[in-house]
Motif scaffolding. Sequence first.
Motif, PDB file in Angstrom:
ATOM      1  N   UNK A 161      36.135  24.890  31.549  1.00  0.00           N
ATOM      2  CA  UNK A 161      35.843  23.609  32.198  1.00  0.00           C
ATOM      3  C   UNK A 161      35.406  23.883  33.632  1.00  0.00           C
ATOM      4  N   UNK A 162      34.949  22.822  34.300  1.00  0.00           N
ATOM      5  CA  UNK A 162      34.615  22.900  35.721  1.00  0.00           C
ATOM      6  C   UNK A 162      35.440  21.852  36.457  1.00  0.00           C
ATOM      7  N   UNK A 163      36.132  22.290  37.510  1.00  0.00           N
ATOM      8  CA  UNK A 163      36.946  21.388  38.314  1.00  0.00           C
ATOM      9  C   UNK A 163      36.629  21.616  39.801  1.00  0.00           C
ATOM     10  N   UNK A 164      36.529  20.514  40.515  1.00  0.00           N
ATOM     11  CA  UNK A 164      36.207  20.578  41.939  1.00  0.00           C
ATOM     12  C   UNK A 164      37.288  21.346  42.691  1.00  0.00           C
ATOM     13  N   UNK A 165      36.914  22.444  43.373  1.00  0.00           N
ATOM     14  CA  UNK A 165      37.918  23.209  44.118  1.00  0.00           C
ATOM     15  C   UNK A 165      38.555  22.378  45.216  1.00  0.00           C
ATOM     16  N   UNK A 198      31.349  15.109  44.170  1.00  0.00           N
ATOM     17  CA  UNK A 198      32.300  15.050  43.065  1.00  0.00           C
ATOM     18  C   UNK A 198      32.029  16.089  41.982  1.00  0.00           C
ATOM     19  N   UNK A 199      31.057  16.945  42.194  1.00  0.00           N
ATOM     20  CA  UNK A 199      30.705  17.934  41.170  1.00  0.00           C
ATOM     21  C   UNK A 199      31.836  18.923  40.966  1.00  0.00           C
ATOM     22  N   UNK A 200      32.081  19.275  39.709  1.00  0.00           N
ATOM     23  CA  UNK A 200      33.073  20.299  39.425  1.00  0.00           C
ATOM     24  C   UNK A 200      32.506  21.687  39.626  1.00  0.00           C
ATOM     25  N   UNK A 201      31.324  21.920  39.078  1.00  0.00           N
ATOM     26  CA  UNK A 201      30.653  23.207  39.280  1.00  0.00           C
ATOM     27  C   UNK A 201      29.919  23.167  40.611  1.00  0.00           C
ATOM     28  N   UNK A 202      30.253  24.081  41.528  1.00  0.00           N
ATOM     29  CA  UNK A 202      29.726  24.060  42.886  1.00  0.00           C
ATOM     30  C   UNK A 202      28.684  25.141  43.127  1.00  0.00           C
ATOM     31  N   UNK A 203      28.282  25.872  42.102  1.00  0.00           N
ATOM     32  CA  UNK A 203      27.314  26.938  42.304  1.00  0.00           C
ATOM     33  C   UNK A 203      25.943  26.416  42.673  1.00  0.00           C
ATOM     34  N   UNK A 204      25.143  27.188  43.398  1.00  0.00           N
ATOM     35  CA  UNK A 204      23.815  26.730  43.837  1.00  0.00           C
ATOM     36  C   UNK A 204      22.756  26.815  42.749  1.00  0.00           C
ATOM     37  N   UNK A 205      23.021  27.534  41.640  1.00  0.00           N
ATOM     38  CA  UNK A 205      22.024  27.721  40.596  1.00  0.00           C
ATOM     39  C   UNK A 205      22.661  27.572  39.220  1.00  0.00           C
ATOM     40  N   UNK A 206      21.803  27.319  38.225  1.00  0.00           N
ATOM     41  CA  UNK A 206      22.257  27.349  36.842  1.00  0.00           C
ATOM     42  C   UNK A 206      22.626  28.772  36.465  1.00  0.00           C
ATOM     43  N   UNK A 207      23.707  28.935  35.701  1.00  0.00           N
ATOM     44  CA  UNK A 207      24.174  30.257  35.317  1.00  0.00           C
ATOM     45  C   UNK A 207      24.652  30.234  33.878  1.00  0.00           C
ATOM     46  N   UNK A 245      34.350  26.579  40.952  1.00  0.00           N
ATOM     47  CA  UNK A 245      34.918  25.525  40.133  1.00  0.00           C
ATOM     48  C   UNK A 245      34.992  25.834  38.649  1.00  0.00           C
ATOM     49  N   UNK A 246      34.437  26.936  38.190  1.00  0.00           N
ATOM     50  CA  UNK A 246      34.494  27.299  36.777  1.00  0.00           C
ATOM     51  C   UNK A 246      35.864  27.881  36.463  1.00  0.00           C
ATOM     52  N   UNK A 247      36.518  27.344  35.425  1.00  0.00           N
ATOM     53  CA  UNK A 247      37.845  27.788  35.029  1.00  0.00           C
ATOM     54  C   UNK A 247      37.875  28.105  33.528  1.00  0.00           C
ATOM     55  N   UNK A 248      38.744  29.038  33.158  1.00  0.00           N
ATOM     56  CA  UNK A 248      38.922  29.386  31.746  1.00  0.00           C
ATOM     57  C   UNK A 248      40.414  29.368  31.418  1.00  0.00           C
ATOM     58  N   UNK A 249      40.686  29.194  30.124  1.00  0.00           N
ATOM     59  CA  UNK A 249      42.070  29.087  29.643  1.00  0.00           C
ATOM     60  C   UNK A 249      42.181  29.896  28.354  1.00  0.00           C
ATOM     61  N   UNK A 250      43.076  30.869  28.321  1.00  0.00           N
ATOM     62  CA  UNK A 250      43.359  31.650  27.115  1.00  0.00           C
ATOM     63  C   UNK A 250      44.600  31.073  26.436  1.00  0.00           C
ATOM     64  N   UNK A 251      44.488  30.801  25.134  1.00  0.00           N
ATOM     65  CA  UNK A 251      45.638  30.266  24.403  1.00  0.00           C
ATOM     66  C   UNK A 251      46.717  31.332  24.250  1.00  0.00           C
ATOM     67  N   UNK A 252      47.971  30.922  24.323  1.00  0.00           N
ATOM     68  CA  UNK A 252      49.093  31.850  24.218  1.00  0.00           C
ATOM     69  C   UNK A 252      49.150  32.466  22.827  1.00  0.00           C
ATOM     70  N   UNK A 253      49.644  33.703  22.775  1.00  0.00           N
ATOM     71  CA  UNK A 253      49.843  34.391  21.509  1.00  0.00           C
ATOM     72  C   UNK A 253      48.608  35.043  20.942  1.00  0.00           C
ATOM     73  N   UNK A 307      24.382  18.495  36.366  1.00  0.00           N
ATOM     74  CA  UNK A 307      25.574  17.727  35.965  1.00  0.00           C
ATOM     75  C   UNK A 307      26.805  18.116  36.762  1.00  0.00           C
ATOM     76  N   UNK A 308      26.729  19.216  37.486  1.00  0.00           N
ATOM     77  CA  UNK A 308      27.896  19.678  38.217  1.00  0.00           C
ATOM     78  C   UNK A 308      29.033  20.054  37.305  1.00  0.00           C
ATOM     79  N   UNK A 309      28.692  20.570  36.107  1.00  0.00           N
ATOM     80  CA  UNK A 309      29.724  20.885  35.130  1.00  0.00           C
ATOM     81  C   UNK A 309      29.267  22.058  34.270  1.00  0.00           C
ATOM     82  N   UNK A 310      30.076  22.369  33.263  1.00  0.00           N
ATOM     83  CA  UNK A 310      29.739  23.409  32.307  1.00  0.00           C
ATOM     84  C   UNK A 310      29.568  22.771  30.932  1.00  0.00           C
ATOM     85  N   UNK A 311      28.755  23.398  30.100  1.00  0.00           N
ATOM     86  CA  UNK A 311      28.545  22.919  28.736  1.00  0.00           C
ATOM     87  C   UNK A 311      29.618  23.523  27.842  1.00  0.00           C
ATOM     88  N   UNK A 312      30.549  22.680  27.418  1.00  0.00           N
ATOM     89  CA  UNK A 312      31.660  23.147  26.598  1.00  0.00           C
ATOM     90  C   UNK A 312      32.154  21.968  25.761  1.00  0.00           C
TER      91      UNK A 312
END
Length: 471
Positions: A226-230, A243-252, A393-401, A418-423
């Motif tokens: 996900x992308x969350x505003x720092x 209000x953008x979550x992704x704050x990078x200057x370019x598409x990545x 603002x890009x964040x990742x989450x690994x499920x436990x186990x 969009x100030x976000x990530x495609x997920x």
Amino acid sequence: MHADFSRLTFRPGKHYSAVLTQQGRVQLDADANEQAAIERYQLRALAADLIGRRGGPAAAAGFAIGYVPGNHDVDDLTIGGGRYYVDGILCEADRPEPGIAVPDDGGQDNSGDAREAPVGWTYWDQPDAYRDQERDDDRLPGEFPFLVYLKVWERSVTAVEDPEIREVALGAAMPDTAARAKLVWQVLALPASELSVPDGGASRVREAFDAWAEAYERPGGLLAARARRPERASEDPCLAHPEAGYRGPENQLYRVEVHHGGSAEGCATFKWSRENGSVVLPIASIEGVWVDLTTLGDDDKLSLSVGDWVEVADSAYVSRGEAANLLQVEETDLPGRRVRLSAEPVPEVGRLAERHPFLRRWDHRAPRGRDALPLAGGALQLREGAWLDLEDGVQVYFRSGGAYTRGDYWLIPARTSTGSVEWPQNAAGEALLREPAGVRVHHAPLAWVKGPTTVVDLRQTFAPLTAPTPQ
């Protein structure tokens, strides 16, 4: 696939049958790649439905295994030429046809002296396994019986590893164009102690092998993004929408990849790249901690800087799937086109020109702050059950186990519009867990070697669907 993609959009669950090009539209790499993926998926599904999980044509089945005792040398296997299908994937064991050289003086050619190339391969010279007789782990099991099997997967190849796919007419200053997907097969051996059956008939051995292979083919880790505003985003208000979550200057296209496998409580680590791991620089030579490069990149974004983490690799390193520690760039010599690394690369990697050595850049940084992930061998220690910050603002989450395999990767497109990530998300806007995008590995049993003169063929064959019309 490590290549410079905008994103990869193929999803089997959407059941698209073709990509339709519209007039006056911008042509995107994702559209062309999805069309190729659709065709590949349909063809392999059809082959698997008709053939089954594995099989070869009765008249030209490949990968027949023969055992060759070593006497005073190491033991060997012969690998017969032909074709074999694993989960619908075509594997070919024939050697390329040898060429006939013409002398520089234009005299008599050497066709009369040409030797017919062997039809198949051996365990030690197979093209993509890179077995080393000096390594005990690479040698065949010392006790009978043991199983010989086929391991199959795909990986990407760029002009760094195969210079022939580069169009030199575009000039040295132009980037390379299309990459390639390469099918890799390896004939490997498995001691009987690894299976649940010490011995038995062909059907029992196949069942035991399938149970063993299932554990390696089943994805063991899940990730969400996900992308969350720092918290301190207001200090840079002009870089993105407030209000953008992704704050990078370019598409990545972010790539999160497992470096060391295992569990999170053990030694599992990961690394990430904002360029899908596509920043690779060919190595000319290695002398101690200094690495001479043929180029330092086309621009500042695709080059190396002090503090970057890099992976020394070549075709053998990638094919063997063994992880060496990442090294950090400590000094750059721009006129000399070389860099000084934090330690000397392992001796087995990057020294042979015929294996096309290169440096791959990764974009994570040394940990900062109280909650930062610690490093292990240059990669980030994998932490489960919490949102982890990458950058902007890009964040990742690994499920436990989870149980992670080296090379497992996830792709996260980040977009400034969009100030976000495609997920994928649920109705509440919460990010969904996803299996790795790859690497998909497939296995097939080939032979059960019971002794020096007894090899049980475990392959399966099929006859042609057509037959002569009765007269």
